[in-house]
Design an enzyme around this catalytic site. Structure first.
Site, PDB file in Angstrom:
ATOM      1  N   SER A   1       0.803  -1.227   0.000  1.00  0.00           N
ATOM      2  CA  SER A   1       0.000   0.000   0.000  1.00  0.00           C
ATOM      3  C   SER A   1       0.835   1.276   0.000  1.00  0.00           C
ATOM      4  CB  SER A   1      -0.952   0.031   1.196  1.00  0.00           C
ATOM      5  OG  SER A   1      -0.211   0.047   2.396  1.00  0.00           O
TER       6      SER A   1
ATOM      7  N   ASP B   1      -3.891   7.946   8.528  1.00  0.00           N
ATOM      8  CA  ASP B   1      -5.075   7.231   9.023  1.00  0.00           C
ATOM      9  C   ASP B   1      -4.725   6.207  10.102  1.00  0.00           C
ATOM     10  OD1 ASP B   1      -3.774   5.318   7.538  1.00  0.00           O
ATOM     11  OD2 ASP B   1      -5.364   5.037   6.059  1.00  0.00           O
TER      12      ASP B   1
ATOM     13  N   HIS C   1      -1.306   4.531   7.355  1.00  0.00           N
ATOM     14  CA  HIS C   1      -0.535   5.050   6.214  1.00  0.00           C
ATOM     15  C   HIS C   1      -0.102   6.491   6.474  1.00  0.00           C
ATOM     16  CE1 HIS C   1      -3.471   2.047   4.698  1.00  0.00           C
ATOM     17  NE2 HIS C   1      -2.355   1.548   4.207  1.00  0.00           N
TER      18      HIS C   1
END
Ligand SMILES: *[C@@H]1O[C@H](CO)[C@@H](O)[C@H](O)[C@H]1NC(C)=O
Ligand SMILES: *[C@@H]1O[C@H](CO)[C@@H](O)[C@H](O)[C@H]1NC(C)=O
Ligand SMILES: *[C@@H]1O[C@H](CO)[C@@H](O)[C@H](O)[C@H]1NC(C)=O
Ligand SMILES: *[C@@H]1O[C@H](CO)[C@@H](O)[C@H](O)[C@H]1NC(C)=O
Length: 399
Positions: A57, A363, A366
């Protein structure tokens, strides 16, 4: 990552919300100088025509969204002003790389609409690991089934399809396709491994995890060898990050024994394993240079810069490294970024903070665009690399 998506669609943070914390942010690094293997032979910029990116990610620019649906607002608010397939408020390090090389942002290979692969493709998927994980790990940690070997298979498919399609395509259609003979003029970037280390740290003893490191390194090296056989020549390979500095460690270990944390509040045992992984990765990449005679392989140590950033955040322009910008995390309630939940009878929204550029964590899992930009500024100029060359010159071979 699948796990993450589940979290915000359900509105309430699952137990595992923290699990993938490091992915965006726990990249790693080594210190410049001392042991660089070679001397600089050339210094002119490379003319990279494309970027092929593999990872999790931290560099996913749309695969998770293409698979599970979009991130909710306020994802993307800082730069794209709408959710843009990235698990951040804005750009990722891979986006800053594209900008620096004068190339467009990369489209995800899995994205099927309005894509253009003329200047590369992105095979990174949120939750990806180097090694395939068993099904219980996949579901417990929200790991992607698209491990590095599958991302590489997707690249093979992409490349062979390109050769076929290019022959048949008219001029207009060709604009969306890579030029077949330019696969050897691309930058191949790999940024993966943090999820393997995280999952390992949660399911194995540190000693057992240590024993797994050679296999992780071998599988990553196999990916590089394979890409080389497919024509890849310039490789920019990122190390793992200081996983032990992730706030998740303190949360999972509320009764912290003496010596568990270092003076900066990071879990020493985990960081020691990560450091060992990075050492083995770097050694292996140096050996690969001797085996792959036309390859320019750069090892990029993210550990040191990111450790500096998270432990010295205040001086780097981030007043409080512990604050999570987006989401609601009070009174033991956790509402993920962009989600809504009913708490004590009233609706609570996981809103973003007033100024994301002052925070490292977007968040809780991340990093913010500001943190990504800091990392890009400190690693793309080569100061954390072996050999210590900027990414713009990463096509030149040193030995
Ligand atoms: C999956 O892997 C974990 C960690 O290696 C192990 O503890 C577990 O028993 C495995 N589960 C299955 C179903 O193989
Ligand atoms: C930083 O933020 C955390 C989480 O909101 C808070 O508990 C802590 O007191 C803050 N630290 C400082 C120095 O303001
Ligand atoms: C919900 O109400 C209880 C009891 O008043 C309180 O202790 C708790 O902090 C509240 N939770 C949240 C998230 O506000
Ligand atoms: C790279 O950039 C960082 C941040 O601006 C700076 O501290 C460092 O000295 C630079 N290194 C090189 C080799 O230019």
């Amino acid at each position: 990552m699948a796990f993450d998506m589940g979290s915000h669609t359900h509105g309430v943070l699952k137990m595992g919300f923290w699990k993938i914390l490091f992915i965006g942010f726990l990249l790693v690094s080594s210190v410049l100088g001392g042991d660089q293997v070679g001397k600089r032979k050339e210094s002119k910029p490379c003319s990279f025509t494309a970027i092929y990116n593999f990872g999790d990610s931290a560099s996913d620019t749309g695969a998770t969204t293409a698979t599970f649906g979009p991130f909710p607002p306020p994802y993307g608010e800082t730069f794209f002003h709408k959710p843009a397939g990235r698990a951040s408020d804005g750009r990722l390090v891979i986006d800053f790389i594209a900008e620096l090389l004068g190339l467009p942002y990369l489209d995800a290979y899995l994205n099927s609409l309005a894509t253009n692969y003329r200047h590369g493709a992105n095979f990174a998927v949120g939750g990806a690991t180097i090694r395939r994980q068993n099904s219980s790990i996949v579901s417990r940690f929200g790991i992607s089934p698209f491990s590095l070997d599958i991302e590489i298979t997707q690249f093979d498919n992409f490349k062979s399809r390109t050769y076929d399609l290019y022959k048949q395509a008219n001029t207009l259609e060709r604009r969306g396709l890579p030029v077949p003979n330019q696969f050897s003029e691309a930058l191949y970037r790999i940024d993966i491994g943090n999820n393997d280390l995280y999952v390992g740290s949660q399911t194995l003893s540190l000693q057992q995890l240590r024993e797994e490191l050679p296999d992780m390194v071998n599988q990553l090296a196999s990916a590089v060898e394979h890409l080389y056989q497919q024509g890849g020549r310039a490789f920019w390979i990122q190390s793992a990050g200081p996983l032990g500095c992730s706030p998740v460690n303190q949360i999972l270990n509320p009764n912290i024994p003496p010596g568990f944390l270092d003076k900066n509040g990071c879990v020493k045992g985990i960081n020691d394993v990560v450091t060992e992984y990075n050492r083995q990765l770097k050694d292996r990449l140096i050996k690969l240079r001797a085996e792959l005679l036309e390859a320019a392989i750069t090892y990029v140590d993210l550990y040191s810069p990111v450790y500096t950033l998270v432990t010295n955040a205040k001086n780097e322009g981030f007043p409080n490294a512990s604050i999570i910008c987006c989401g609601y995390f009070e009174n033991n309630a956790r509402v993920p970024c962009g989600a809504k939940a009913i708490i004590n009878g009233s609706e609570v929204y996981g809103a973003s903070c007033a100024n994301p550029s002052l925070h490292l964590s977007w968040d809780g899992v991340h990093s913010t665009e500001a943190a990504n930009k800091w990392v890009a500024n400190h690693v793309l100029n080569g100061s954390a690399s072996d050999p210590p060359i900027p990414i713009t010159q990463a096509c030149h071979r040193y030995n």
